[in-house]
Design a protein around this motif. Sequence first.
Motif, mmCIF file in Angstrom:
data_model
loop_
_atom_site.group_PDB
_atom_site.id
_atom_site.type_symbol
_atom_site.label_atom_id
_atom_site.label_comp_id
_atom_site.label_asym_id
_atom_site.label_seq_id
_atom_site.Cartn_x
_atom_site.Cartn_y
_atom_site.Cartn_z
ATOM 1 N N GLU A 333 37.861 32.557 42.067
ATOM 2 C CA GLU A 333 36.771 33.535 42.110
ATOM 3 C C GLU A 333 36.810 34.378 43.393
ATOM 4 O O GLU A 333 36.586 35.593 43.354
ATOM 5 N N GLU A 336 39.560 36.922 43.143
ATOM 6 C CA GLU A 336 39.159 38.049 42.292
ATOM 7 C C GLU A 336 38.339 39.044 43.110
ATOM 8 O O GLU A 336 38.525 40.263 42.991
ATOM 9 N N LEU A 399 46.247 38.441 35.919
ATOM 10 C CA LEU A 399 45.498 39.457 36.663
ATOM 11 C C LEU A 399 46.449 40.412 37.370
ATOM 12 O O LEU A 399 46.218 41.627 37.426
ATOM 13 N N THR A 428 38.302 43.460 38.305
ATOM 14 C CA THR A 428 38.927 42.274 37.723
ATOM 15 C C THR A 428 38.302 41.901 36.377
ATOM 16 O O THR A 428 38.986 41.305 35.531
ATOM 17 N N GLU A 432 40.634 41.402 33.124
ATOM 18 C CA GLU A 432 40.610 40.278 32.184
ATOM 19 C C GLU A 432 40.447 40.766 30.750
ATOM 20 O O GLU A 432 41.092 40.246 29.828
#
Length: 640
Positions: A333, A336, A399, A428, A432
Amino acid sequence: MLDSFYQNSLALDYLRLYAHEDKLIKRQVEIKVLVYPPEAKDKSIVQSVLSEKPDLVGFSTYLWNIKRSLNIARRVKRTMPETRVILGGVEVSYSPEKILTSNPFVDAVISGEGEIPFRLLLSHHLSGKPLGADIQGVWYRSGNEIISGGPNQCVRQLDDIPSPFLSPDFDPTVLTGDILYETYRGCAFKCSYCLYHRHAGKPRFYSIDRIKKDLGVILKSPCKHIRIVDSTFNINKKRTKEILRFLKGTDKKISVEMSAEFLDEEMVELCSQTGIRHIDIGLQSATDKVLMAVNRSWHRKKEFRENMRLISDHPEITLNLELICGLPKETFETFERSIDEAVGYKPDHISIYRLQVLEGSDLRHTAGQYGIQYMVEPPYTVIETASMSKHELDDLELLLFSNIVLYNTGVARLALRVATKRYKLTPTQIYERFTRYCLRKKLYSEKEMRTIAKHYAVGNRFDRPLPKTLSLDYLKTACSRFFTDLSRKHGDVRSKLVFTELVDYGQTLASMDNVEREREQAEIEHTPDIVYPSLSRYSVLKKYSSDFFQTLKSVGIKISDPDPYGIAFFMHKKLGPMTLALSNDLYKFLKLCDDAHTLEDILHRMDFKSDLIRNLKKYKSSFQTISDIQSELRSIGLLN
């Protein structure tokens, strides 16, 4: 030197010239520097080395060439057992005993900077002394025993090392491609994942006088690109600005690594006035606890952010922002969020590296503390950490794939920017969604995505052969379909055409970048200019809707024309790929130029029912009007 993309090897040139400062060595020893490109075959390299019939053969080793170097050294030793094999370079400096133990064909290893120990090795060889006896920085084999000469010693005054560019045997005409240069050694920082501060120590600088003499010769050579390899080119503002002023006006392309904290407006402007067109800046992570864990203080956050925007907004400079995934305390996280922040700085390219736990780095010693597991062989890539599982690190590749396609290629960068603002999504989150869309529509397989991520996640140019699925036409189709689908899912059907136009804009601008090499080749071949007033062959005209231009304005993009009708894409003579918003009149005028052969022909083709002549009556004559406009457009590269 193996696997070099550059035409010179600073390390080996320095070794040769510093050794020849010893008069006895200069009289009795011939030192040849051999540099082999990545595509060279091992067999041909071995034959090349053997043809020299060397008494000593040395290899400059790095993480990317150590395996090949050892293989070639083994084959050379097998054919010529009397030849002494010496290894040096970063890759063997922190494991010399291991290298000697595992590779009995290696006679000695130089740990650290090589100038002083290499010269002493040659002196010992000439006098018949044991190869490495009593030489600081040298590990050598004595029978079955491996002996260390102790800590290495560095050249304190770098000007004591003769300049390769000022040496009598230097031929500047052979430098026709990319070359390396350094203005100092060492690093002021102590990032735990890096070796520079350990390998080269505190910063030691070449004198400004030496640098100016070197650059004076280099700038007169036919080389096209100079890569300055300083760890932080702008570590000393005053010194950096003096070098930039000396470079002012050059047409060479120069790339450097800088720290955003040490930039200011004057330095950025000086960069734009010199050949510096590409700057690497390491963000690495946007998370404070991660940066602290790797001893990378980011204490000037305000200056960093302000200067990043200062340089990313400059039209003459290409900014490559770097991130490292897999650092201690980094989670999926938080990484990201680092990507999101990187996109927010609007760089030209975002390079994302997977952490390499280098032999000799501080992080190698503390890896267990952070649960870091990594490959035991080069390139020592991280496998998992206590805060990021192997599965999560592998998922980051998807990613990275989306970042390459939607951001780095430039095709969908503008569409991405509009979508994040319009639909309140992070970059991001869109990445995704794009990954899932591509898998669902079978535009890419997961294997293709991972392969693309591994091969193209770093670097600022797509200068390697591209697969069909990274061609601009394929990217345009894939991205257009995705953003159309995204707008439909958000109930924004009206934006379907706008997103198609935004992707078309990105694809056309990206295609301008591809013709830069064509132009350079044409200049080399002295292709004659077309004498009649037509669009440059590096120019394209396209019409766009009013909604498209309103969308650009909504995300803060300035439009040069108050009532734009179309866009001219062209290769600016100084700035590279550029766009120019066109009024209806100017668009028509350029279309006329593209069809006409003379000024009279343009006048004849002008439709007096249109607004062209009436709107240009402020000029005394149409001839003068046309000549003035053509002159301005020709000066920037839009017209031939």
